[in-house]
Write an enzyme that holds these catalytic residues in place. Structure first.
Site: not given
Length: 516
Positions: A197, A320
């Site tokens: 991320e 995710e």
């Protein structure tokens, strides 16, 4: 009204004829001899971050706890994961990965430094669970490790050293350190995330800046003999298609195995995500609608990738995903502990159907997270352990791992709530190496039974069996006092006539059929 599900191809045809609210006539035709992509087993991977009680008190327990253990690894959890053939486990994060320094977690436990986990609750991390412990856990489960490297606060040198420590089969200071720590042979870790991320908690980077950082780090991620790396770039946050575009444009295809995509199902909004257990049909419907958005995300990100990679060499790694609700009352909100309902099982099954049907591009995924965090497979409380409804979906769907996709095209009836509507049915099908066909079908309609007539003209079969996961209410959960409330059962509500099969799908259910 009929709704076309566009992402399925032509080999399976499902036609719904709908009269009023009753779905009375459905025809599904399957050409079992038409090959599709291989459904990678890595689609069925999982994610375990140093967060809350996922690692500590989940996998890694107090030595005094009266449960089966190997060292401090909890073996009833391990055995449960072995049963569903977990192929891949991602660690140490997540956001935690970009503050984690691997050298803190090796060597004598007494000498390991204590750090503050500033990402998740400001708790002290004693580093008793580190690299060797994680690799031991993967070995016990029988799965491959997927390590997320530190790009946010780390350096290329640090990541290069970690890879050498794990993968070099020779004598060097780092390889000798691994041997002194109890592992003579190299671990041969293939899957490496280059940051996590990076658009957010991993450094608040722009896609141009990250692409340059990726290339710098990747240049020092070396392939040691017998240990080729599968490097995965930190990809888009959901529908940030510009991030995918820039990364695919700037990073050489040969330099990455995959690019990630993160998306969480949130019934409400990020400030008020909703309860994991106390919700009505409005939130049930909203969550399933948000879940189905995964198909659009995968399709659009894949289309961008196709522009630069028409041969589909680079995998889309959805590492995710899952439903994210508000933390359970009276728990640390930073620990992200939530219960797991029949609704969550429907979300898991639907998402896995989407991944299966995009198997030409989606070749890795990791549900967040394995134990005690978010949409977990397992909940623990001291000596007690409970398997969640989501766990049972992965148990039922393991038959698709490394099987050949049988692409699907069908019309679904609508599931209507108020003025909104979504497709009531989703499915995927595959044929395994022994020629056995499996069809996984989800009915998310909260009220209506749907009948499906399956025609199998090209398949000579002698036996049909099935399993079903459903419950009296989509809010039902498994608890430590009642651990078997939601669990699979043998499914018999079908009949065969020649090469035809008639199946009744009750409301809010997951059914997997085996045809051989």
């Amino acid at each position: 009204m009929k709704k076309l599900i566009p992402f399925f191809a032509v080999q399976l045809c499902l036609l719904f004829v709908i009269t009023g609210k009753a779905q009375t006539s459905v025809q599904l035709r399957i050409n079992a001899n038409t090959p599709g992509a291989t459904i990678s087993k890595y689609i069925y991977g999982h994610f375990s971050e140093d967060l809350g009680h996922c690692i500590y008190d989940g996998f890694w327990v107090n030595p005094a706890l009266n449960v089966p253990k190997q060292g401090r690894i909890r073996m009833d959890v391990v055995e449960a994961l072995k049963k569903i053939k977990v192929p891949l486990l991602r660690w140490p994060g997540g956001c935690f990965a970009d503050q984690y320094h691997w050298s803190d977690g090796i060597g004598d436990l007494a000498n390991r430094p204590k750090r503050v986990n500033t990402t998740w609750g400001m708790v002290v991390e004693d580093n008793s669970f580190g690299t060797n412990e994680f690799l031991q856990l993967c070995d016990l489960i029988g799965c491959e490790p997927y390590i997320a490297g530190n790009v946010g606060t780390g350096t290329p040198q640090e990541m290069q050293n970690w890879i050498e420590y794990l993968n070099f089969n020779g004598s060097s200071t780092l390889a000798d350190m691994r041997k002194q720590n109890g592992h003579e042979k190299p671990y041969k870790v293939s899957f490496w995330g280059v940051g996590n991320e990076s658009w957010g908690c991993g450094g608040d980077m722009t896609p141009d800046f990250y692409s340059d950082e990726y290339k710098k780090y990747a240049a020092f991620c070396k392939n040691y003999p017998g240990s080729p790396l599968k490097k995965i770039a930190s990809g888009a946050n959901a529908d940030d298609y510009n991030w995918t575009e820039i990364c695919m444009k700037k990073i050489p295809l040969w330099d990455m195995w995959g690019i990630s995509l993160h998306y969480y199902t949130v019934a409400g909004n990020w400030q008020h995500k909703g309860s994991a257990t106390q919700f009505g049909e409005d939130e049930y419907f909203a969550a399933l609608k948000k879940c189905l958005y995964m198909d659009e995300l995968v399709a659009k990100n894949s289309a961008i990738m196709d522009k630069y990679d028409p041969e589909k060499k680079v995998a889309l790694a959805v590492d995710e995903w899952g439903i994210w609700t508000d933390a359970e009352p009276n728990t640390n909100p930073a620990f992200l502990y939530q219960q797991n309902s029949m609704r969550d099982a429907l979300i898991a099954a639907t998402t896995l159907n989407i991944f299966n049907n995009h198997a030409d591009r989606v070749r890795l995924a990791s549900l967040a997270q394995t134990v005690n965090v978010l949409q977990s497979l397992i909940l623990t409380n001291k000596e007690k352990m409970v398997l969640t409804p989501t766990y049972h979906v992965f148990d039922m769907y393991k038959v698709h791992q490394d099987a050949t996709l049988l692409p699907v095209q069908f019309f679904s009836p609508d599931y209507t709530f108020g003025k909104d509507k979504i497709a009531a049915i989703n499915c995927s099908a595959s044929k395994d190496k022994d020629g056995v066909v499996h069809i996984s079908v989800v009915n998310i309609d909260a009220h209506n039974t749907i009948n499906i007539g399956i025609v199998l003209p090209e398949l000579n079969f002698n036996n049909v069996t099935g399993q079903i996961l459903t419950s009296a209410s989509y809010t039902d959960v498994n608890t430590f006092d009642l651990p078997g409330k939601v669990k699979p059962a043998d499914f018999h509500d079908f009949k065969t006539t020649g090469s035809n099969l008639s199946v009744n799908l009750p409301p809010a259910c997951v059914v997997v059929l085996e045809i051989k």
